[in-house]
Write an enzyme that holds these catalytic residues in place. Structure first.
Site, PDB file in Angstrom:
ATOM      1  N   ASN A 181       5.671   4.008   8.197  1.00 66.67           N
ATOM      2  CA  ASN A 181       5.930   4.648   9.502  1.00 66.67           C
ATOM      3  C   ASN A 181       7.227   4.167  10.136  1.00 66.67           C
ATOM      4  O   ASN A 181       7.991   4.948  10.706  1.00 66.67           O
ATOM      5  CB  ASN A 181       4.801   4.330  10.495  1.00 66.67           C
ATOM      6  CG  ASN A 181       3.476   4.924  10.069  1.00 66.67           C
ATOM      7  OD1 ASN A 181       3.424   5.754   9.185  1.00 66.67           O
ATOM      8  ND2 ASN A 181       2.405   4.482  10.709  1.00 66.67           N
ATOM      9  N   GLY A 182       7.463   2.854  10.052  1.00 67.44           N
ATOM     10  CA  GLY A 182       8.642   2.272  10.692  1.00 67.44           C
ATOM     11  C   GLY A 182       9.923   2.808  10.070  1.00 67.44           C
ATOM     12  O   GLY A 182      10.863   3.206  10.762  1.00 67.44           O
ATOM     13  N   TRP A 195      10.261   5.551   8.372  1.00 62.57           N
ATOM     14  CA  TRP A 195      10.352   6.997   8.656  1.00 62.57           C
ATOM     15  C   TRP A 195      11.029   7.213  10.008  1.00 62.57           C
ATOM     16  O   TRP A 195      11.900   8.070  10.151  1.00 62.57           O
ATOM     17  CB  TRP A 195       8.940   7.600   8.661  1.00 62.57           C
ATOM     18  CG  TRP A 195       8.882   9.078   8.806  1.00 62.57           C
ATOM     19  CD1 TRP A 195       8.843  10.012   7.807  1.00 62.57           C
ATOM     20  CD2 TRP A 195       8.860   9.825  10.036  1.00 62.57           C
ATOM     21  NE1 TRP A 195       8.788  11.281   8.329  1.00 62.57           N
ATOM     22  CE2 TRP A 195       8.798  11.196   9.691  1.00 62.57           C
ATOM     23  CE3 TRP A 195       8.868   9.474  11.389  1.00 62.57           C
ATOM     24  CZ2 TRP A 195       8.754  12.214  10.652  1.00 62.57           C
ATOM     25  CZ3 TRP A 195       8.832  10.484  12.341  1.00 62.57           C
ATOM     26  CH2 TRP A 195       8.779  11.831  11.968  1.00 62.57           C
ATOM     27  N   ARG A 212       1.943  -3.330  -3.551  1.00 58.27           N
ATOM     28  CA  ARG A 212       1.056  -4.467  -3.294  1.00 58.27           C
ATOM     29  C   ARG A 212      -0.136  -3.993  -2.472  1.00 58.27           C
ATOM     30  O   ARG A 212      -0.125  -2.910  -1.893  1.00 58.27           O
ATOM     31  CB  ARG A 212       1.795  -5.608  -2.598  1.00 58.27           C
ATOM     32  CG  ARG A 212       2.499  -5.217  -1.322  1.00 58.27           C
ATOM     33  CD  ARG A 212       3.220  -6.428  -0.700  1.00 58.27           C
ATOM     34  NE  ARG A 212       4.084  -6.012   0.386  1.00 58.27           N
ATOM     35  CZ  ARG A 212       5.426  -5.983   0.340  1.00 58.27           C
ATOM     36  NH1 ARG A 212       6.054  -6.377  -0.742  1.00 58.27           N
ATOM     37  NH2 ARG A 212       6.125  -5.578   1.385  1.00 58.27           N
ATOM     38  N   ILE A 213      -1.129  -4.877  -2.412  1.00 57.24           N
ATOM     39  CA  ILE A 213      -2.394  -4.546  -1.738  1.00 57.24           C
ATOM     40  C   ILE A 213      -2.338  -4.926  -0.263  1.00 57.24           C
ATOM     41  O   ILE A 213      -3.031  -4.334   0.571  1.00 57.24           O
ATOM     42  CB  ILE A 213      -3.568  -5.306  -2.422  1.00 57.24           C
ATOM     43  CG1 ILE A 213      -3.575  -5.077  -3.941  1.00 57.24           C
ATOM     44  CG2 ILE A 213      -4.905  -4.954  -1.807  1.00 57.24           C
ATOM     45  CD1 ILE A 213      -4.002  -3.726  -4.407  1.00 57.24           C
ATOM     46  N   GLU A 221      -8.794   2.768  -9.041  1.00 58.55           N
ATOM     47  CA  GLU A 221      -7.546   3.219  -9.652  1.00 58.55           C
ATOM     48  C   GLU A 221      -6.452   3.128  -8.590  1.00 58.55           C
ATOM     49  O   GLU A 221      -6.624   3.617  -7.465  1.00 58.55           O
ATOM     50  CB  GLU A 221      -7.680   4.663 -10.136  1.00 58.55           C
ATOM     51  CG  GLU A 221      -8.667   4.834 -11.269  1.00 58.55           C
ATOM     52  CD  GLU A 221      -8.270   4.049 -12.520  1.00 58.55           C
ATOM     53  OE1 GLU A 221      -7.061   3.946 -12.806  1.00 58.55           O
ATOM     54  OE2 GLU A 221      -9.182   3.540 -13.202  1.00 58.55           O
ATOM     55  N   ASN A 239      -0.713  -8.049  10.941  1.00 61.96           N
ATOM     56  CA  ASN A 239       0.227  -7.246  11.742  1.00 61.96           C
ATOM     57  C   ASN A 239       0.442  -7.797  13.154  1.00 61.96           C
ATOM     58  O   ASN A 239       1.352  -7.364  13.862  1.00 61.96           O
ATOM     59  CB  ASN A 239      -0.200  -5.775  11.795  1.00 61.96           C
ATOM     60  CG  ASN A 239       0.041  -5.023  10.497  1.00 61.96           C
ATOM     61  OD1 ASN A 239      -0.708  -4.114  10.131  1.00 61.96           O
ATOM     62  ND2 ASN A 239       1.090  -5.379   9.759  1.00 61.96           N
ATOM     63  N   ASP A 274       1.495   3.257   4.720  1.00 65.15           N
ATOM     64  CA  ASP A 274       2.683   2.444   4.985  1.00 65.15           C
ATOM     65  C   ASP A 274       3.937   3.314   5.065  1.00 65.15           C
ATOM     66  O   ASP A 274       4.019   4.371   4.439  1.00 65.15           O
ATOM     67  CB  ASP A 274       2.838   1.399   3.875  1.00 65.15           C
ATOM     68  CG  ASP A 274       3.813   0.296   4.267  1.00 65.15           C
ATOM     69  OD1 ASP A 274       3.995   0.050   5.480  1.00 65.15           O
ATOM     70  OD2 ASP A 274       4.394  -0.326   3.360  1.00 65.15           O
ATOM     71  N   ARG A 292       3.970  -8.960  14.214  1.00 68.37           N
ATOM     72  CA  ARG A 292       5.062  -8.032  14.594  1.00 68.37           C
ATOM     73  C   ARG A 292       5.496  -8.269  16.037  1.00 68.37           C
ATOM     74  O   ARG A 292       4.764  -8.876  16.823  1.00 68.37           O
ATOM     75  CB  ARG A 292       4.585  -6.595  14.404  1.00 68.37           C
ATOM     76  CG  ARG A 292       4.308  -6.328  12.936  1.00 68.37           C
ATOM     77  CD  ARG A 292       4.065  -4.881  12.670  1.00 68.37           C
ATOM     78  NE  ARG A 292       3.943  -4.701  11.230  1.00 68.37           N
ATOM     79  CZ  ARG A 292       4.120  -3.561  10.596  1.00 68.37           C
ATOM     80  NH1 ARG A 292       4.417  -2.476  11.265  1.00 68.37           N
ATOM     81  NH2 ARG A 292       4.001  -3.494   9.282  1.00 68.37           N
ATOM     82  N   SER A 305      -3.409  -4.511  10.111  1.00 62.78           N
ATOM     83  CA  SER A 305      -3.933  -5.624   9.316  1.00 62.78           C
ATOM     84  C   SER A 305      -4.048  -6.885  10.149  1.00 62.78           C
ATOM     85  O   SER A 305      -3.409  -7.017  11.205  1.00 62.78           O
ATOM     86  CB  SER A 305      -3.015  -5.880   8.111  1.00 62.78           C
ATOM     87  OG  SER A 305      -1.847  -6.562   8.510  1.00 62.78           O
TER      88      SER A 305
HETATM   89  C1  IPE Z   1       0.004  -2.915   5.331  1.00 59.06           C
HETATM   90  O1  IPE Z   1       1.322  -2.601   5.619  1.00 59.06           O
HETATM   91  C2  IPE Z   1      -0.856  -2.781   6.549  1.00 59.06           C
HETATM   92  C3  IPE Z   1      -1.048  -1.439   7.062  1.00 59.06           C
HETATM   93  C4  IPE Z   1      -0.590  -0.338   6.549  1.00 59.06           C
HETATM   94  C5  IPE Z   1      -1.838  -1.364   8.241  1.00 59.06           C
HETATM   95  P1  IPE Z   1       2.392  -3.705   5.996  1.00 59.06           P
HETATM   96  O2  IPE Z   1       3.671  -2.995   6.218  1.00 59.06           O
HETATM   97  O3  IPE Z   1       1.894  -4.540   7.123  1.00 59.06           O
HETATM   98  O4  IPE Z   1       2.430  -4.590   4.690  1.00 59.06           O
HETATM   99  P2  IPE Z   1       3.563  -5.555   4.131  1.00 59.06           P
HETATM  100  O5  IPE Z   1       4.003  -6.450   5.279  1.00 59.06           O
HETATM  101  O6  IPE Z   1       4.697  -4.702   3.666  1.00 59.06           O
HETATM  102  O7  IPE Z   1       2.920  -6.297   2.995  1.00 59.06           O
HETATM  103  C1  IPE Z   2       2.454   1.024   8.391  1.00 54.11           C
HETATM  104  O1  IPE Z   2       3.786   1.334   8.608  1.00 54.11           O
HETATM  105  C2  IPE Z   2       1.649   1.047   9.663  1.00 54.11           C
HETATM  106  C3  IPE Z   2       1.277  -0.283  10.170  1.00 54.11           C
HETATM  107  C4  IPE Z   2       1.397  -1.402   9.523  1.00 54.11           C
HETATM  108  C5  IPE Z   2       0.705  -0.318  11.487  1.00 54.11           C
HETATM  109  P1  IPE Z   2       4.847   0.187   8.848  1.00 54.11           P
HETATM  110  O2  IPE Z   2       4.951  -0.067  10.309  1.00 54.11           O
HETATM  111  O3  IPE Z   2       4.543  -1.009   8.045  1.00 54.11           O
HETATM  112  O4  IPE Z   2       6.158   0.889   8.332  1.00 54.11           O
HETATM  113  P2  IPE Z   2       7.330   0.212   7.485  1.00 54.11           P
HETATM  114  O5  IPE Z   2       6.699  -0.361   6.263  1.00 54.11           O
HETATM  115  O6  IPE Z   2       7.958  -0.834   8.343  1.00 54.11           O
HETATM  116  O7  IPE Z   2       8.239   1.345   7.187  1.00 54.11           O
HETATM  117 MG    MG Z   3       5.062  -1.577   6.170  1.00 51.75          MG
END
Ligand code: IPE
Ligand code: IPE
Ligand code: MG
Length: 256
Positions: free
Chosen positions: A27-28, A30, A195-196, A208, A73, A25, A76, A70
């Site tokens: 990437n966005g 970053w 969170r999971i 763990e 996702n 998690d 989005r 996920s």
């Molecule tokens: C979890 O990250 C899914 C992946 C890393 C693929 P999300 O960014 O989608 O999770 P939430 O929305 O913060 O719970």
């Molecule tokens: C996780 O990074 C990758 C995917 C869910 C595809 P995010 O895209 O959720 O990055 P943030 O959490 O918005 O920074």
């Molecule tokens: Mg995320």
């Protein structure tokens, strides 16, 4: 591909997890910090993954399972979703030969019924061309959800006409999408959220958990080794009582 000798794995002798699961998690965020589009963060995230696979293999980890997309996702913006789909195709064509040559077996887990034919074909190629590799298994969870996994397992059990009294934990486990792997020993989430988010709900019952603020594209050997060191200090009791258990309490939730 020449036959690969089975090395003595660190996970057979030491305190190295056999199976590491990672929610990649951040990437966005970053990308946003660099005034770049979110999809650029995903692109650099793929590069981080290719490095981390190698690092895990070098440390004797047998299974690395990563959450790439996920079930949720899809909510989005459509340009991010289509950017991610395109990125998978590019990633397969760019990195498959390298991963295959490095002894990585690739498995894709998740609901393939709704992705494009092109993507399905790319995954099939990735799986088939690495099927005989034994150094490390990389499972990429794509259009995956822990709840989906439990539901698909139940469906297959019911479809087989299984009598209810034969349904137990072992049977359900054998129908889960990653039944070829042991349950994850160590579950890492980057990006600071604690969170999971619907990853491997069934399989992480005794994993763990390790949370770090490091954003996924920045995750490298230093962060991996910090997570492995934290894991090595954990006392896994699986519900038992052990007199050797430290009295002290543990660390705050985000260790990294
Ligand atoms: C979890 O990250 C899914 C992946 C890393 C693929 P999300 O960014 O989608 O999770 P939430 O929305 O913060 O719970
Ligand atoms: C996780 O990074 C990758 C995917 C869910 C595809 P995010 O895209 O959720 O990055 P943030 O959490 O918005 O920074
Ligand atoms: Mg995320």
């Amino acid at each position: 591909m020449p036959p690969q000798p089975h090395p003595v794995r660190a996970s057979e002798s030491g305190n190295v997890p056999r199976h590491v699961a990672i929610v990649m998690d951040g990437n966005g965020r970053w990308a946003r910090k660099r005034f770049m589009p979110r999809v650029y963060g995903h692109k650099v995230g793929v590069e981080a993954l290719v490095r981390v696979v190698q690092s895990c293999a070098d440390r004797g980890i047998e299974h690395l399972s990563v959450f790439a997309f996920s079930s949720e996702n899809w909510k989005r913006p459509s340009d991010e979703v289509s950017g991610l789909m395109g990125l998978v195709l590019v990633a397969v064509s760019k990195y498959l030969a390298k991963l295959a040559g490095d002894g990585v077996r690739i498995r894709i887990v998740g609901d393939r019924s709704v992705v494009s034919d092109k993507l399905r074909a790319a995954w099939r190629e990735a799986e088939e061309s690495t099927a005989h590799n034994t150094r490390i298994t990389l499972s990429v969870a794509f259009n995956y959800g822990g709840r989906w996994d439990v539901v698909q397992a139940c469906r297959r059990i019911v479809e087989a006409g299984t009598p209810p009294e034969r349904i137990d934990e072992a049977l359900l486990a054998s129908h889960m999408a990653m039944s070829y792997a042991p349950d994850p020993d160590l579950f890492i989430r980057t990006g600071g959220e604690v969170r999971i988010s619907n990853f491997m709900l069934w399989q992480t019952a005794y994993s763990e958990l390790y949370f770090t603020h490091c954003l996924w594209p920045d995750f490298g050997d230093t962060e991996l080794d910090a997570a492995l060191a934290a894991y090595a200090r954990r006392d896994r009791r699986f519900g038992e009582v052990r007199d050797s258990a430290p009295v002290l309490a543990v660390a705050p939730h985000a260790e990294g």
